[in-house]
Design a protein around this motif. Sequence first.
Motif, PDB file in Angstrom:
ATOM      1  N   PHE A  20       0.533  -0.997   0.034  1.00 30.86           N
ATOM      2  CA  PHE A  20       0.114   0.015  -0.099  1.00 30.86           C
ATOM      3  C   PHE A  20       0.909   1.396  -0.127  1.00 30.86           C
ATOM      4  CE2 PHE A  20      -2.998  -3.152   2.241  1.00 30.86           C
ATOM      5  CZ  PHE A  20      -4.028  -3.263   1.185  1.00 30.86           C
ATOM      6  N   VAL A  44      -4.268   3.977   7.179  1.00 31.56           N
ATOM      7  CA  VAL A  44      -4.859   4.426   5.881  1.00 31.56           C
ATOM      8  C   VAL A  44      -4.508   5.409   5.424  1.00 31.56           C
ATOM      9  CG1 VAL A  44      -7.266   6.070   4.948  1.00 31.56           C
ATOM     10  CG2 VAL A  44      -6.946   3.951   7.000  1.00 31.56           C
ATOM     11  N   THR A  45      -3.929   5.433   4.360  1.00 31.49           N
ATOM     12  CA  THR A  45      -2.726   6.459   3.239  1.00 31.49           C
ATOM     13  C   THR A  45      -3.725   7.956   3.496  1.00 31.49           C
ATOM     14  OG1 THR A  45      -3.537   6.190   0.926  1.00 31.49           O
ATOM     15  CG2 THR A  45      -1.362   4.821   2.247  1.00 31.49           C
ATOM     16  N   THR A  47      -4.072   9.790   0.797  1.00 25.90           N
ATOM     17  CA  THR A  47      -5.151   9.700  -0.338  1.00 25.90           C
ATOM     18  C   THR A  47      -6.696   8.728  -0.034  1.00 25.90           C
ATOM     19  OG1 THR A  47      -2.753   9.692  -1.857  1.00 25.90           O
ATOM     20  CG2 THR A  47      -5.388   8.636  -3.054  1.00 25.90           C
ATOM     21  N   GLU A  48      -6.251   7.992   0.420  1.00 29.90           N
ATOM     22  CA  GLU A  48      -7.622   7.210   0.958  1.00 29.90           C
ATOM     23  C   GLU A  48      -8.124   7.750   1.450  1.00 29.90           C
ATOM     24  OE1 GLU A  48      -5.309   2.010   0.830  1.00 29.90           O
ATOM     25  OE2 GLU A  48      -5.281   3.206   2.566  1.00 29.90           O
ATOM     26  N   LYS A  49      -7.475   7.805   2.853  1.00 29.12           N
ATOM     27  CA  LYS A  49      -8.568   9.264   3.666  1.00 29.12           C
ATOM     28  C   LYS A  49      -9.423  10.156   2.668  1.00 29.12           C
ATOM     29  CE  LYS A  49      -5.565   9.120   7.755  1.00 29.12           C
ATOM     30  NZ  LYS A  49      -4.964   9.808   8.688  1.00 29.12           N
ATOM     31  N   ALA A  52     -12.214   8.266   1.088  1.00 28.66           N
ATOM     32  CA  ALA A  52     -13.363   7.801   1.327  1.00 28.66           C
ATOM     33  C   ALA A  52     -14.428   8.493   2.037  1.00 28.66           C
ATOM     34  CB  ALA A  52     -12.429   7.322   2.516  1.00 28.66           C
ATOM     35  N   VAL A  61     -12.089   1.733  -0.899  1.00 29.50           N
ATOM     36  CA  VAL A  61     -11.048   1.882  -0.179  1.00 29.50           C
ATOM     37  C   VAL A  61     -11.443   0.259   0.896  1.00 29.50           C
ATOM     38  CG1 VAL A  61      -9.899   2.949   2.236  1.00 29.50           C
ATOM     39  CG2 VAL A  61     -10.699   3.789  -0.358  1.00 29.50           C
ATOM     40  N   ARG A  65      -8.852  -2.175   0.641  1.00 26.83           N
ATOM     41  CA  ARG A  65      -7.391  -2.932   1.677  1.00 26.83           C
ATOM     42  C   ARG A  65      -7.932  -4.284   1.944  1.00 26.83           C
ATOM     43  NH1 ARG A  65      -3.330  -0.803   4.523  1.00 26.83           N
ATOM     44  NH2 ARG A  65      -3.132   1.396   3.726  1.00 26.83           N
ATOM     45  N   ILE A  98     -12.197   1.777   8.257  1.00 22.01           N
ATOM     46  CA  ILE A  98     -11.078   3.388   7.274  1.00 22.01           C
ATOM     47  C   ILE A  98     -11.626   4.137   8.460  1.00 22.01           C
ATOM     48  CG2 ILE A  98     -11.711   4.499   6.056  1.00 22.01           C
ATOM     49  CD1 ILE A  98     -10.029   1.797   5.365  1.00 22.01           C
ATOM     50  N   ASP A 101      -9.626   4.493  11.543  1.00 23.67           N
ATOM     51  CA  ASP A 101      -8.172   3.584  10.973  1.00 23.67           C
ATOM     52  C   ASP A 101      -7.863   2.689  11.743  1.00 23.67           C
ATOM     53  OD1 ASP A 101      -5.872   3.804   9.653  1.00 23.67           O
ATOM     54  OD2 ASP A 101      -4.866   5.468  10.180  1.00 23.67           O
TER      55      ASP A 101
END
Length: 115
Positions: A20, A44-45, A47-49, A52, A61, A65, A98, A101
């Motif tokens: 990831f 969580v990165t 970008t994922e945040k 999401a 996401v 994952r 998510i 996290d």
Amino acid sequence: MSQKIHEFNDIIRKLRKDLFGKGPERIHTVFVENMAISTLTGNVTPTEKFIASTADGLKMVHAARTTMIQDLYAQQTPEGMEELVGSKLLHLFSDIKIEEDIAISVFVFEDPISQ
């Protein structure tokens, strides 16, 4: 924390970082009979945040994952994991929240894990 747990956590962290681009900030693992139960926080990165932040993005996401992790372990057990615990990995159950996290992974091995 025992050396075995520390090394187990390092295997998990490296695999997730490679997959990831970011590994978990903290991992807490306990061995119970033939299972390793790991709680992972800070996964969580950025970008994922961002992705999401919508309901559809959150589902995407989450699916990415959980599916990616389970598929990866189904294809090949991470290098050194089975040797470290002294047993064959049979199953991985994994989920992530998510919004908070936090992820949980339950690794089920063939034989009990010695401490």
